[in-house]
Design a protein around this motif. Sequence first.
Motif, short mmCIF file in Angstrom:
data_model
loop_
_atom_site.label_atom_id
_atom_site.label_comp_id
_atom_site.label_asym_id
_atom_site.label_seq_id
_atom_site.Cartn_x
_atom_site.Cartn_y
_atom_site.Cartn_z
N ALA A 186 50.36 15.75 76.75
CA ALA A 186 51.61 15.72 77.50
C ALA A 186 51.56 14.75 78.68
O ALA A 186 52.60 14.20 79.09
CB ALA A 186 51.94 17.13 78.01
N ASP A 187 50.38 14.51 79.25
CA ASP A 187 50.28 13.63 80.42
C ASP A 187 50.12 12.16 80.05
O ASP A 187 49.88 11.31 80.92
CB ASP A 187 49.13 14.07 81.31
CG ASP A 187 47.76 13.96 80.61
OD1 ASP A 187 47.74 13.63 79.41
OD2 ASP A 187 46.74 14.21 81.27
N GLY A 188 50.25 11.83 78.76
CA GLY A 188 50.11 10.44 78.33
C GLY A 188 48.71 10.06 77.90
O GLY A 188 48.50 8.96 77.38
N SER A 189 47.77 10.97 78.10
CA SER A 189 46.40 10.70 77.66
C SER A 189 46.25 11.16 76.21
O SER A 189 47.20 11.61 75.57
CB SER A 189 45.39 11.41 78.56
OG SER A 189 45.48 12.82 78.39
N TYR A 190 45.02 11.05 75.69
CA TYR A 190 44.73 11.46 74.33
C TYR A 190 43.46 12.31 74.32
O TYR A 190 42.55 12.10 75.13
CB TYR A 190 44.54 10.24 73.41
CG TYR A 190 45.82 9.47 73.19
CD1 TYR A 190 46.58 9.63 72.04
CD2 TYR A 190 46.28 8.58 74.16
CE1 TYR A 190 47.76 8.93 71.84
CE2 TYR A 190 47.46 7.86 73.98
CZ TYR A 190 48.19 8.05 72.82
OH TYR A 190 49.36 7.35 72.64
N SER A 191 43.41 13.25 73.41
CA SER A 191 42.22 14.08 73.21
C SER A 191 41.42 13.49 72.06
O SER A 191 41.87 13.49 70.92
CB SER A 191 42.63 15.52 72.91
OG SER A 191 41.50 16.31 72.63
N VAL A 192 40.25 12.96 72.38
CA VAL A 192 39.45 12.22 71.40
C VAL A 192 38.31 13.11 70.90
O VAL A 192 37.54 13.67 71.69
CB VAL A 192 38.87 10.94 72.03
CG1 VAL A 192 38.00 10.19 71.03
CG2 VAL A 192 40.01 10.04 72.53
N THR A 193 38.20 13.22 69.58
CA THR A 193 37.17 14.07 68.97
C THR A 193 36.51 13.33 67.81
O THR A 193 37.21 12.79 66.94
CB THR A 193 37.78 15.38 68.45
OG1 THR A 193 38.37 16.09 69.54
CG2 THR A 193 36.72 16.26 67.81
N GLY A 194 35.19 13.30 67.81
CA GLY A 194 34.46 12.65 66.73
C GLY A 194 33.04 12.35 67.16
O GLY A 194 32.63 12.64 68.29
N THR A 195 32.26 11.77 66.27
CA THR A 195 30.87 11.43 66.54
C THR A 195 30.64 9.95 66.27
O THR A 195 31.05 9.42 65.23
CB THR A 195 29.93 12.26 65.65
OG1 THR A 195 30.07 13.65 65.99
CG2 THR A 195 28.47 11.85 65.87
N LYS A 196 29.98 9.29 67.21
CA LYS A 196 29.62 7.89 67.08
C LYS A 196 28.10 7.77 67.16
O LYS A 196 27.45 8.49 67.93
CB LYS A 196 30.26 7.04 68.18
CG LYS A 196 31.79 7.09 68.21
CD LYS A 196 32.40 6.32 67.06
CE LYS A 196 33.91 6.29 67.17
NZ LYS A 196 34.54 5.48 66.08
N ILE A 197 27.54 6.84 66.39
CA ILE A 197 26.08 6.67 66.38
C ILE A 197 25.72 5.24 66.78
O ILE A 197 26.57 4.36 66.79
CB ILE A 197 25.47 7.00 65.00
CG1 ILE A 197 25.98 6.04 63.93
CG2 ILE A 197 25.77 8.44 64.62
CD1 ILE A 197 25.24 6.17 62.60
N PHE A 198 24.43 5.07 67.10
CA PHE A 198 23.89 3.76 67.50
C PHE A 198 24.57 3.21 68.75
O PHE A 198 24.78 2.00 68.87
CB PHE A 198 24.00 2.73 66.36
CG PHE A 198 23.31 3.12 65.09
CD1 PHE A 198 22.25 4.01 65.08
CD2 PHE A 198 23.73 2.60 63.88
CE1 PHE A 198 21.62 4.35 63.90
CE2 PHE A 198 23.10 2.94 62.68
CZ PHE A 198 22.04 3.82 62.69
#
Length: 596
Positions: A186-198
């Motif tokens: 709602a505030d213009g941001s984003y909820s980021v979910t996931g896994t990154k490697i290296f």
Amino acid sequence: MSQYQAPLNDMRFATFDVLGVDTCFARLGFTDATRDVLDAVLEEGARFTETVLAPLNAVGDRAGCTLDKATGRVTTPPGFREAYAQFVEGGWSGLTAPPEFGGQGLPHAAGIALKEMIDAANLAWGNFPLLSHGATEALLHHGEDWQRDVFLKPLVEGRWTGTMCLTEPHAGTDLGLLRTRAEPQADGSYSVTGTKIFITAGDHDMTENIVHLVLARLPDAPAGSKGISLFVVPRQRVARDGALGEPNGVRCGSLEHKMGIHGSATCVMNFDGAQGWLVGQPNKGLAAMFTMMNTARLAVGLQGLGLSDRAYQNALRYARERLQMRSASGAKHPDKAADPIIVHPDVRRMLLTCKALIEGGRAMGYHAALLVDIAHAAPNAQEREQADALLGFMTPIVKACLTEWGVECTYHALQCFGGHGYIAEHGVEQLARDARITTLYEGTTGIQALDLLGRKVLQQRGAGLKAMLGMIDALCSEQGDGGAASEFVDALREKTAQWQQLTQRIAERAASNADEVGAASYDYLMFSGYVTLAYWWARSVVASEASSRPAAFKAAKRETARFYFERILPRTLAHAAAMESGAETLTALEADAFDA
């Protein structure tokens, strides 16, 4: 333990005599980038890297980074944090950054020698500030005004560092497969979910915050690479007014156990509903990320160069001191029990190979950095466009060739030490282990080869190749009639003609069989690299003869150039033969028959 002394003499030669960067900077409007300023950068950079970073290289290799699994926080090797504080205090982090964000505003090429010194002195340490410059470039060109205001100043000052989060466990180069999600809030941001490697420098104890640039998918994103967006996700939450908030949902899950660069934190990063902000347009993140990636690819090429030079320095010192047997043509030091191994032809072969690849590669790599400045600041659009095309063409060559040659040179150095090179005491084996990663991260050599042949040459109709061929033709025309480099003109003309013929034949075969591009790409890249290096060696001879440098320096340049043309440039014959053999030699064997 291996030693390091910044090769200021050859750095100055490449910078001022071969490339004439001070004159070029003046023409581009960088009035502060005078020769005196550039000399000061070289001198102070040498002092910092030799006395602060180089002694920590073996320390980082032995101690490595450690992870507190309870907190997800990483501790760097002893001395790394203090060295970073000195780096920031010296203003090095903002050397080439825009003044409006706290930088010194020097051109990109003004910092390239410092980059080489850092990589040679302590590659693992250098990886921590490595991606901050790329993050700055990505936000500068693609971020909103408030994002530039909030994120760039602490990045430029070095109070924060940046990362690049692309790779996922199931998806390496094929970014179209990534699964990390970004849900609008709602505030213009984003909820980021996931896994990154290296993730290089994904967590550490050097700064108060880390700015992650993360590729992720919006809920309505199309499949594949056309549905990727870019987000800025800080470790510590940051409000739009710049105020630091609570810890974000970003955590280092584990550290990779690696062959080399033990002092560099290579992290598995978990994003669990982390607050992020969209950078650029939705579903256009890959283009924005390439701004950062291309900067990083040139930087990694310089890593290969730096490691090559440090390894060569130590091998040369050892070869002059180590006594073994007599010269086959008669004792060169009859007053000693044996001759130093530098008298033996095979040792000279290895040392000269390193010298030729390093000094020619330095001119090539520094020129690519200068192209960045010309592409951004040249006074007319045509020059900017040509520089950008040549830079795009040279980026995969610089990245791939300087790192492949880095592996070759560090292994030559190890071989010069014999059995002493294989043990840890002299530190050469660490350089060989560290060099191996440079051919892999920021795009493997194979990926660079496909980018060069498939994209830069065939898809883009070879604009950069034409620019490079034009430079070679101009040099040959200038030097062909009794010039300082006239002895190299025939070989250059022969190789450029062959280069054009090979390009045409590959394009013709690829029109009916797309596998021809992949089958030829590696050999095409290496062929291109060796011919390009031949050009830079010819130019180096011209520059040395026109300079006021000592006769011994000029003679060394000419003899090394002759060695390169006679002993290394012929490698192109094998690469050409491989390209001419076509794709069938690689595709005929069925996959199930490899173990038959």
